[in-house]
Enzyme design. Structure first.
Site, PDB file in Angstrom:
ATOM      1  N   ASP A   1       0.625  -1.465   0.198  1.00 22.39           N
ATOM      2  CA  ASP A   1      -0.214  -0.289  -0.259  1.00 22.39           C
ATOM      3  C   ASP A   1       1.360   1.123   0.090  1.00 22.39           C
ATOM      4  OD1 ASP A   1       0.600  -0.543   3.094  1.00 22.39           O
ATOM      5  OD2 ASP A   1      -0.500   0.559   3.600  1.00 22.39           O
TER       6      ASP A   1
ATOM      7  N   GLU B   1      -0.371  -1.189   5.683  1.00 19.97           N
ATOM      8  CA  GLU B   1       0.866  -0.406   6.784  1.00 19.97           C
ATOM      9  C   GLU B   1       0.956   0.862   6.603  1.00 19.97           C
ATOM     10  OE1 GLU B   1       5.250   1.011   7.661  1.00 19.97           O
ATOM     11  OE2 GLU B   1       3.529   1.350   5.918  1.00 19.97           O
TER      12      GLU B   1
END
Length: 465
Positions: free
Chosen positions: A79, A145
């Site tokens: 991400d 994350e």
């Protein structure tokens, strides 16, 4: 081990890694929206001949190579943060561009470049027969994350594996591919997301003395938070600054590790309020505090420091200090609720999983950090090869929570993370892929002595399901 063959293989795969990275950059993948890039990664792993490619409940994409019982894992979060103000970008952040040396676009350094290097580094292991007998390689493209670092690995440990003991028994160590500016990183500070809530009483703004202004009271707290971050630790200071943890007087057991990791910090990052109207006294005010923690600090000590601030004591009956929780659904719809507590961790430089990366770097690339151009070298020259991150990574869970040894080496630079006009270097992809390929054969588990971790914070004891 034929290190020249590894280097040649990595160099030959350079154009493929560049193409793969540019494909990932072109797919917007902010936290909780990683479906498209996760499937693109799965497609690449299958093309490269991984033995198994799968998604777990949270949506982490996991590729396997080899058939042993022991696992060496390589983690890359897939991400990205958003692009912020588009006007700050000189080129389209998703279309990007490449030249002879760099790849431009959101996620190149933080952190999809690591995914490209890990995928191909593992392919080189297969090509050259570098996976030791009894081992298999686990390549993880982890999600969310940026929203909640380490939560993805909490899910992996507790929902993919059968809990921390099972994961520790199977996983020898994890390589994080977060950007390291050409260095090998053996730890970093932890962090917490703290909330302070202040109660007040509203009244008409024309007669504020009739009420109790929560914003005014919180203003005193905010100034105290600033002092906690900025003050020194002299005896004459009512609020002793966080720099005190670098002093053996205040941190007798861990001051050396604290000096390596860097001092803790705190800052007010958000403010909220409620009020009946713009012509009324505010009846509540809340702030968020970003707290970075060094060795020797615990979640309990950090909460107590805020509770003990003079303004918090002054308004004790109206104030609440707490830790944030995180419960956003992943792209699969799955929810893993957890506290916003991300433990500090640090390894000894002599730990065998750290030493394996050092040995691989020495054999492949020498004893100094390397870079592709003057810009890269400007942030690398003169720095030790073995170092630490400034920011936080999934290591907060891998090693900080669960004691699974973790070490970092990844393409790109910390300074590119979350910045406009983000770039990563093509040479870094080659450098990292080669090192990942060499590490399993250089790892010496017989050198484990149970003391790889120098410091791990105590956990909160919350058993959140």
């Amino acid at each position: 081990m034929d290190f020249e063959a590894i280097k040649k293989a990595a160099q030959a795969y350079g154009p493929d890694m560049t193409r793969f990275l540019r494909d990932m950059i072109a797919i917007p993948s902010e936290s909780c929206e990683e479906k498209g890039v996760a499937h693109r990664i799965a497609e690449e792993m299958k093309k490269l001949g991984y033995d198994k490619v799968e998604f777990d409940a949270l949506g982490n994409v996991i590729g396997w190579m080899g058939s042993g019982d022991k696992i060496i894992a390589i983690d890359s979060h897939i991400d990205t943060v958003g692009i912020g103000n588009r006007e700050n970008w000189t080129h389209d952040p998703y279309e990007g561009y490449e030249d002879d040396k760099v790849i431009y676009g959101r996620g190149g350094s933080d952190q999809e470049g690591g995914m490209a290097a890990a995928a191909y580094g593992t392919k080189i292991m297969k090509d050259l027969g570098l996976i030791p007998e009894g081992y298999k390689i686990m390549v993880v493209g982890s999600v969310q994350e940026e929203d909640c670092d380490g939560m993805c690995w909490q899910s992996i440990v507790n929902e993919y594996f059968k809990g921390p003991e099972d994961a520790r028994n199977q996983i020898e160590f994890v390589i994080s591919t977060e950007p390291t500016d050409g260095g090998i990183y053996r730890g970093h500070r932890g962090r917490m997301e703290i909330r302070v809530d202040m109660h007040g009483v509203s009244c008409h703004g024309s007669a504020p003395e009739r009420g109790d202004n929560a914003i005014h009271k919180m203003a005193e707290v905010i100034l105290n938070v600033r002092d906690l971050n900025e003050n020194d630790a002299a005896d004459d200071k009512e609020i002793k600054g966080l720099v005190k943890m670098l002093d053996p007087k205040y941190n007798p057991e861990h001051w050396e590790d604290a000096r390596f990791l860097g001092r803790g910090t705190c800052t007010t990052s958000q403010i909220f309020f409620t009020s009946p109207s713009r012509c009324a006294v505010a009846d509540s005010c809340s702030i968020s505090i970003d707290r970075r923690m060094t060795a020797g600090e615990t979640y309990q000590s950090c909460l107590k420091e805020i509770e003990d601030l003079p303004a918090c004591k002054k308004y004790a009956k109206d104030i609440k200090v707490s830790m944030y929780m995180y419960d956003r659904p992943s792209w699969t719809g799955h929810v893993y609720e957890t506290e916003a507590f991300f433990p500090t961790w640090i390894n000894k430089e002599t730990a065998p999983h750290v030493q394996a990366l050092v040995d691989a770097h020495h054999a492949l690339w020498g004893t100094e950090r390397i870079g592709a151009d003057e810009k890269a070298m400007s942030t690398r020259t003169g720095r030790p090869l073995t170092d630490k991150w400034t920011f936080s990574t999934n290591g907060v869970s891998i090693q900080g929570r669960y004691g699974i040894p973790c070490v970092g080496f990844g393409p790109g630079a910390e300074s590119q993370a979350h910045a406009p006009n983000e770039i990563t270097w093509k040479q870094d992809l080659v450098t990292c892929a080669a090192l990942y390929a060499a590490v399993p054969g250089l790892y010496k588990p017989e050198n484990k002595d149970g003391s790889a971790t120098s410091f791990r914070q105590e956990l909160t004891g919350n058993n959140i399901k």
